[in-house]
Motif scaffolding. Sequence first.
Motif, mmCIF file in Angstrom:
data_model
loop_
_atom_site.group_PDB
_atom_site.id
_atom_site.type_symbol
_atom_site.label_atom_id
_atom_site.label_comp_id
_atom_site.label_asym_id
_atom_site.label_seq_id
_atom_site.Cartn_x
_atom_site.Cartn_y
_atom_site.Cartn_z
ATOM 1 N N TYR A 155 29.061 51.641 50.516
ATOM 2 C CA TYR A 155 29.175 50.223 49.949
ATOM 3 C C TYR A 155 29.632 49.536 51.055
ATOM 4 N N ILE A 156 30.759 49.985 51.768
ATOM 5 C CA ILE A 156 31.455 49.288 53.069
ATOM 6 C C ILE A 156 30.419 49.081 54.243
ATOM 7 N N LYS A 157 29.473 50.105 54.568
ATOM 8 C CA LYS A 157 28.339 50.003 55.183
ATOM 9 C C LYS A 157 27.442 48.887 54.975
ATOM 10 N N SER A 158 27.085 48.715 53.610
ATOM 11 C CA SER A 158 26.087 47.716 53.440
ATOM 12 C C SER A 158 26.749 46.419 53.275
ATOM 13 N N ILE A 159 27.861 46.342 53.212
ATOM 14 C CA ILE A 159 28.563 44.869 53.449
ATOM 15 C C ILE A 159 28.426 44.574 54.777
ATOM 16 N N ILE A 160 29.108 45.330 55.717
ATOM 17 C CA ILE A 160 28.969 45.140 57.132
ATOM 18 C C ILE A 160 27.782 44.776 57.763
ATOM 19 N N GLU A 161 26.542 45.398 57.120
ATOM 20 C CA GLU A 161 25.316 45.233 57.698
ATOM 21 C C GLU A 161 24.786 43.624 57.390
ATOM 22 N N LYS A 162 25.267 43.216 56.492
ATOM 23 C CA LYS A 162 25.117 41.792 55.894
ATOM 24 C C LYS A 162 25.937 40.730 56.592
ATOM 25 N N LEU A 163 27.194 40.951 57.189
ATOM 26 C CA LEU A 163 28.045 40.146 57.648
ATOM 27 C C LEU A 163 27.237 39.152 58.777
ATOM 28 N N PRO A 164 26.507 39.444 59.452
ATOM 29 C CA PRO A 164 25.944 38.532 60.489
ATOM 30 C C PRO A 164 24.964 37.406 59.749
ATOM 31 N N ASP A 165 24.416 37.824 58.596
ATOM 32 C CA ASP A 165 23.622 36.954 57.923
ATOM 33 C C ASP A 165 24.700 36.112 57.043
ATOM 34 N N LEU A 166 25.964 36.504 56.792
ATOM 35 C CA LEU A 166 26.918 35.759 56.162
ATOM 36 C C LEU A 166 27.356 34.517 57.092
ATOM 37 N N LYS A 167 27.575 35.094 58.152
ATOM 38 C CA LYS A 167 28.008 34.052 59.132
ATOM 39 C C LYS A 167 26.980 33.017 59.448
ATOM 40 N N LYS A 168 25.551 33.263 59.738
ATOM 41 C CA LYS A 168 24.748 32.400 59.898
ATOM 42 C C LYS A 168 24.578 31.388 58.542
ATOM 43 N N SER A 169 24.873 31.901 57.438
ATOM 44 C CA SER A 169 24.659 31.018 56.144
ATOM 45 C C SER A 169 25.755 29.935 56.142
ATOM 46 N N GLY A 170 26.992 30.186 56.903
ATOM 47 C CA GLY A 170 27.908 29.290 56.963
ATOM 48 C C GLY A 170 28.608 29.243 55.301
ATOM 49 N N LEU A 171 28.460 29.945 54.395
ATOM 50 C CA LEU A 171 28.815 30.134 53.283
ATOM 51 C C LEU A 171 30.398 30.579 52.951
ATOM 52 N N ALA A 172 30.702 31.186 53.790
ATOM 53 C CA ALA A 172 32.226 31.976 53.901
ATOM 54 C C ALA A 172 32.961 31.597 55.007
ATOM 55 N N ASP A 173 34.213 31.101 54.854
ATOM 56 C CA ASP A 173 35.119 30.850 55.816
ATOM 57 C C ASP A 173 36.024 32.130 56.234
ATOM 58 N N ALA A 174 36.051 32.978 55.158
ATOM 59 C CA ALA A 174 37.038 34.250 55.586
ATOM 60 C C ALA A 174 36.493 35.460 54.907
ATOM 61 N N VAL A 175 36.889 36.585 55.260
ATOM 62 C CA VAL A 175 36.493 37.855 54.564
ATOM 63 C C VAL A 175 37.852 38.574 54.063
ATOM 64 N N ASP A 176 37.702 39.101 52.927
ATOM 65 C CA ASP A 176 38.770 39.627 51.998
ATOM 66 C C ASP A 176 38.444 41.089 51.858
ATOM 67 N N GLY A 177 39.139 41.784 51.135
ATOM 68 C CA GLY A 177 39.149 43.223 50.625
ATOM 69 C C GLY A 177 40.113 43.549 49.548
ATOM 70 N N PHE A 178 40.007 44.600 48.846
ATOM 71 C CA PHE A 178 41.019 45.002 47.847
ATOM 72 C C PHE A 178 41.495 46.613 48.563
ATOM 73 N N CYS A 179 42.603 46.599 49.156
ATOM 74 C CA CYS A 179 42.970 47.839 49.502
ATOM 75 C C CYS A 179 43.833 48.628 48.587
ATOM 76 N N GLU A 180 43.327 49.506 47.616
ATOM 77 C CA GLU A 180 43.885 49.910 46.769
ATOM 78 C C GLU A 180 43.431 51.418 46.373
ATOM 79 N N GLY A 181 44.057 52.360 45.463
ATOM 80 C CA GLY A 181 43.460 53.516 45.207
ATOM 81 C C GLY A 181 42.346 53.395 44.212
ATOM 82 N N ILE A 182 42.226 52.427 43.603
ATOM 83 C CA ILE A 182 41.105 51.993 42.510
ATOM 84 C C ILE A 182 39.985 51.223 43.293
#
Length: 409
Positions: free
Chosen positions: A192-219
């Motif tokens: 799943y992380i790989k799939s997110i990373i593959e779409k990050l360039p498209d996200l950057k081009k879209s201008g929809l997001a200013d930042a990237v976040d994640g949930f670092c936890e056992g669950i």
Amino acid sequence: MWDSLWINCHLCTMNDAGNGSGLGIIHNGAIASTAGNIVWIGETSTLPDSPEKLAKEINDLNGSWITPGLIDCHTHIVHGGERINEFNMRLEGASYEEIARAGGGIRSTVKATRAASEQELFDKAIKRAQSLQSEGVTVVEIKSGYGLNWENETKQLRVARKIGESLPLDVVTTYLGAHTIPEEYHNDGDAYIKSIIEKLPDLKKSGLADAVDGFCEGIAFSPTQIEKLFKAAKDLGFSLKLHAEQLSDLGGAALAAKYGAKSADHLEYVSEESVKVMADANSVAVILPCAFYFLNETKKPSIDLFRENAVPMAVATDMNPGSSPCCSLLLAMNMACTFFKMTPTETMRGVTLHAAQALGLEKTHGSLEVGKVADLAIWDITHPAELSYHMGFNPLQELIKNGKQVIQK
């Protein structure tokens, strides 16, 4: 001439300027704006001329207080559905982690968010944004994280952008695709992380997001998985943030600081070692007391450690349907004081100057200074500490956004 001038008021500038209060208080003050920015601030007695000769519009506040517009730097206000059933489960003894592992938690909101149309999400979210705004909020951060695929994550982000276009409110958007592992990935976090990373360039081009976040936890995701995401996001120029140390200590805060993250958020289980790394990186600790309260947690963030290491502390609502259904930043300030023993001054800085820093806006927002945006919250109070003192009472009198009145009560 200046566009607007406010006189006969007390100013809580957040620019300490040596007065020792931490609030930068100016009694019997005045403040002026032109073209949406602050152009003059000081004691009324030091105005360069009579008010009538200085400004087109003069506002006599009769002793009211002005603070910077408040900033809610951590919210999830765009989501589908509610999770009242989980509220009942917790009251019967189930833990947050048990609910999540049983298929509840974030995944249940994902189903509701995917099923909702963009208009349905907007209609609900704008009411939450207006509720925050009614308490003096002029800047809000909005995360995605309940779509967990490209179509629905970008749907959330489009709604967040639309809120900023529809209200006199600055919206900072954060892509939280790494919130949890969606069911279709069968608990394969790496894939799943790989799939997110593959779409990050498209996200950057879209201008929809200013930042990237994640949930670092056992669950959710391991530090190794988050690091892969952060490397890719940083290379593309995204700002970084991280949900870290909410339920356990995985060293997420130190990892976030290592990559120059603007903030690490929650931090109930943060270690002294991670706090020192945050201090070195000037990363903000975002304190989320409403989630602590709503989940009936007992482990508190180490406020003393943040103080001792001069880590700036922000305070936010964490408004979300599962662990913090709270649309009151004033209540979050009160809870930060009562639960975590933060001082009213610390919470005031936490929803202005430090919240701006957590969003990378410290050069333009968060304090009353010449050159900054004229976002002014005008209050019927006797001291700024009242904003942390009251519960269920809103003393907002007027709200000024970019020099223009947007709320008057």
